[in-house]
Scaffold this motif. Structure first.
Motif: not given
Lengths: 410, 400
Positions: A392-403, A7-17
């Motif tokens: 897409g835009d708000s997720i892209a803003a939270r992109r981790p370092a490429s490493s 339901r929200s970007v925060d719920e994506l598993a990469l961000f802890g959901g």
């Protein structure tokens, strides 16, 4: 199985959901034949105490596969990689040299060349089917070229006619890695009889499951005979007529794996039908997504395709990079990989420049496919991709370092 | 007893209705196998470093008393992986010709050059004394073979390898369950490789393993074993698909659990062979040294044709017709096989013992399908054949 919708970007598993799938969905076919008939065969193997060494199940499998592919000879092997290695050694005449191959392909190919005492020589591929470009192949040919390994891809068998002409013009053996091509056709003809030989896989993640296994198809009786000796140490009383440079090994398929593959072969039409249904569902689920499309064969042979793999292409309109998309999906339990990335010449630190290959290697993702993927999984993956696109835009803003994305690029 | 013209080769009835073979062909009970395979189907995990393959790695390392056992799809791939693990792109490796050809072929696949060394007439293995004169600046390794499960001069070869800074690899395909001075043979050398072919004492249909106590070598071997992205433990430039499937590993685990009882049964049969054949003129049966233990997998007999009255090939032919299928190991010798026989660049020195053994060695059937009575009956047949040797030789020459 219950899936957790976002339901929200925060719920994506990469961000802890919570992850979308508790058990990762696989990219491999992983089909198995019905267990009871397989166990009956296994029991007969045990009772006869005939577990390997060119036993009756291997022979029956070879006969049925030869009929299926419409070729004169099938030589069953412990796995497909050993088949590629044996063919490269056979075609080398025992001399060091090079094997021309695509760099946009399976990471094992250059390794098999090295086992065979050969150096890989990478040629570029075509932008449509991603298969060897005949002109690039011809430019690679030198007096050290011992063989040409072409790969039949998920989205096309390639320009087999032109490659055959190039190989014939220079008198160099051409053979095919057709591990994704069981059942697929080139024009009207099922793959199996092209070049000097073709190599197929019976690995569990491929169309036909023999646990591990592979086979070579050929219409060349002498080559088939030589391969049969080579897979069994080129040893015995009847080695007199063998090529003098032939290096034996153990590439025998055992009877248990052969029985499994034989039972899988009985189901091949059902397996392909199920793959096509899944592919159609994917196509529907992704149809409204700008920047994301499915790699599919085109042309008259497209209808025959086995769809054992599902590859998505990421176009510039897609709001996220390929590797970031991959990392997001993997965190959700969607066990996907960048497809043929990085390309083999870059992994090998080969200075050759292959513009089409290098461009393609940035663009594809391999999506879950095969027996373990159910229709509602595909719907859930489609919804997830819709969500990624919409935010897409708000997720892209939270992109981790490429490493932190490196883990997906291997 | 049969008269000379009553033997099966000359039209009589074979002594055994069904053929008896050299291979072990030990198999667990069907109900155990069924449970194992139902589990594999249930998990839908068929290969790619599955739970049974992982378990077998651990179980076999524990059995050998080594830190690492890296199981693979067959014994030849184990040798190929081991040869690559040593980390040489080129160089000479001193190796016997009197071995199964895979020992030497694996070195060639790994880009190394075999230098054939003769073997001891007593143990049929390399000795440090024979290896030493073959060492040159191009030598990178010694590949000894614990042939028939007989230790290949482990301490002296280790000392020699250390003296010259060479790697030491042992092909222990025959040696599961064998010990030397109380230590499993897998503990000797930098690396040792094993086979779990159906004819060996632990049966995975096909299968193999690399054993080592060296963490660095283990990391390399585990990486070389497969192309799996999650299986990269050390930088290597060449990998292979050598994965053992869950089917193979499941069978191997069951077979390993029965190793001791299978060795005991082999030993009982071997003792009968020793007592009976050891008494016959011109026959010498190999037995383990006092400080060593064997799996008694191979019943290896060297035939002195002058004293026995029949040469090895004549005896083998007669026995074959009686359904006693002995094996003429290793005929032809590896140095007489392609690609070695035609390679002018290869330095093949004089190998008198190897040539003699290739001519004189005969391996008799042993393994689960056989009873002790079968062995006694085989010995009866051999005894009778040798007793009639002059007449049989004359008949064989007529047939020829």
């Amino acid at each position: 199985m219950k899936v957790t919708r976002k339901r929200s970007v925060d719920e994506l598993a990469l961000f802890g959901g919570p992850a979308l799938f508790q058990r990762p969905r696989s990219i491999g076919q992983l089909d198995a034949p019905p267990i009871e008939p397989f166990l009956a065969s296994l029991k007969s193997i045990i009772e006869q105490r005939r577990l390997t060494n060119d036993g009756p199940f291997v022979r029956e499998l070879e006969a049925q596969l030869a009929a299926y592919h419409g070729v004169a000879h099938v030589v069953a092997l412990a796995n497909a990689g050993l088949g590629l290695m044996m063919l490269m050694q056979t075609f080398s005449d025992g001399r060091p040299g090079t094997v021309i191959m695509p760099a946009f392909s399976f990471r094992g190919l250059p390794h098999f060349a090295r086992w065979a005492g050969q150096t890989p020589c990478f040629a570029d591929v075509t932008p449509d089917t991603h298969t060897l470009q005949p002109e690039s192949v011809e430019n690679c040919i030198t007096d050290r070229t011992r063989s040409i390994l072409a790969v039949c891809n998920v989205n096309g068998a390639g320009n087999i006619d032109d490659l055959t002409s190039v190989a014939a013009r220079h008198g160099i053996p051409l053979f095919f890695d057709s591990v994704y091509g069981i059942g697929n056709r080139y024009g009207q003809t099922r793959l199996g009889g092209f070049g000097r030989a073709e190599v197929f896989s019976l690995h569990a993640t491929k169309l036909l499951n023999g646990f591990e296994g592979g086979y070579v198809t050929t219409n060349d009786a002498g080559l088939a005979q030589s391969l049969r000796h080579q897979r069994n140490f080129a040893y015995g009383s009847d080695t007199a007529g063998l090529p003098p440079h032939l290096l034996g090994c153990n590439a025998k398929l055992n009877e248990i794996h052969a029985a499994m593959a034989l039972h899988s072969l009985q189901n091949i039409n059902a397996i392909i039908d199920a793959n096509r249904r899944r592919f159609a569902l994917y196509r529907k689920a992704l149809s409204t997504l700008p920047g994301l499309s499915l790699l599919a064969p085109t042309g008259p042979d497209a209808e025959t395709w086995n769809h054992s793999m599902v590859i998505a292409e990421i176009a510039p309109e897609w709001p996220l990079s390929r590797d970031f998309t991959c990392a997001l999906l993997r965190a959700e339990g969607v066990a996907i990989n960048p497809y043929y990335s990085p390309p083999l010449h870059l992994k090998d630190n080969d200075p050759v420049r292959l513009p089409v290959t290098e461009s393609l290697a940035q663009r594809f993702l391999q999506l879950p496919a095969g027996h373990q993927v159910r229709p509602d999984d595909i719907a859930a993956i489609g919804e997830l991709l819709q969500f990624l696109h919409a935010h897409g835009d708000s997720i892209a803003a939270r992109r981790p370092a490429s490493s932190e994305l490196c883990g997906v690029s291997r | 007893m049969k008269r000379p013209d009553q033997w099966a080769l000359f039209g009589g009835t074979p002594s055994f209705a069904q053929p008896l073979h050299v291979g072990q062909l030990n198999l667990p009970q069907w109900d155990q196998i069924e449970v194992t395979f139902r589990g594999i189907f249930e998990r839908q995990w068929y290969t790619n470093h599955g739970p049974l393959a992982r378990e077998f790695d651990i179980a076999f390392a524990r059995h050998l008393g080594v830190k690492h056992a890296i199981t693979v799809n067959n014994g030849t791939v184990a040798l190929m992986v081991a040869a690559r693990t040593l980390g040489f792109d080129q160089g000479e490796v001193i190796v016997p010709s009197f071995t199964f050809p895979a020992t030497v072929q694996a070195l060639s696949w790994a880009g190394l050059t075999p230098i054939f060394c003769d073997v001891s007439p007593e143990t049929h293995t390399l000795t440090a004394e024979q290896v030493r004169p073959l060492i040159t600046p191009s030598t990178v390794a010694i590949a000894g073979v614990h042939l028939w499960g007989q230790p290949c001069d482990p301490e002296a070869l280790a000392a020699l390898a250390e003296e010259f800074g060479l790697a030491l690899l042992f092909d222990a395909a025959h040696a599961v369950g064998c010990t030397h001075h109380g230590r499993p043979l897998g503990q000797f050398g930098d690396l040792a490789t094993f086979s779990f072919h159906a004819t060996k004492i632990v049966n995975a249909a096909e299968g193999g393993c690399i054993a080592t106590n060296d963490d660095e070598l283990a990391a390399r071997a585990k990486t070389i074993r497969s192309f799996h992205p999650g299986e990269q433990y050390a930088p290597v430039d060449t990998r292979i698909n050598g994965k053992m499937s869950e089917a193979q590993a499941g069978l191997a685990l069951l077979s390993l659990a029965e190793l001791e009882s299978n060795i005991a049964a082999n030993r009982q049969r071997h003792m009968i062979y020793q007592q009976r054949l050891g008494e016959l003129p011109g026959l010498r049966l190999l037995t383990p040294a006092t400080d060593d233990t064997s799996n008694y997998q191979y019943v290896t007999v060297v035939i002195d044709s002058e004293r026995a009255g029949l040469c090895r090939d004549q005896l083998a032919r007669l026995l074959d017709a009686e359904n006693i299928i002995c094996r003429r190991y290793f005929e032809p010798g590896t140095h007489r096989l392609p690609p070695y026989r035609d390679d002018p660049a290869l330095r093949v020195l004089s190998l008198p013992v190897t040539e003699r053994l290739c001519r004189d060695v005969l391996v008799f059937p042993n393994g689960t399908p056989m009873t002790e009575d079968d062995v006694s009956k085989i010995c009866d047949v051999v005894e009778a054949l040798l007793a009639q040797a002059p007449a049989l030789r004359a008949k064989l020459e007529q047939v020829a």
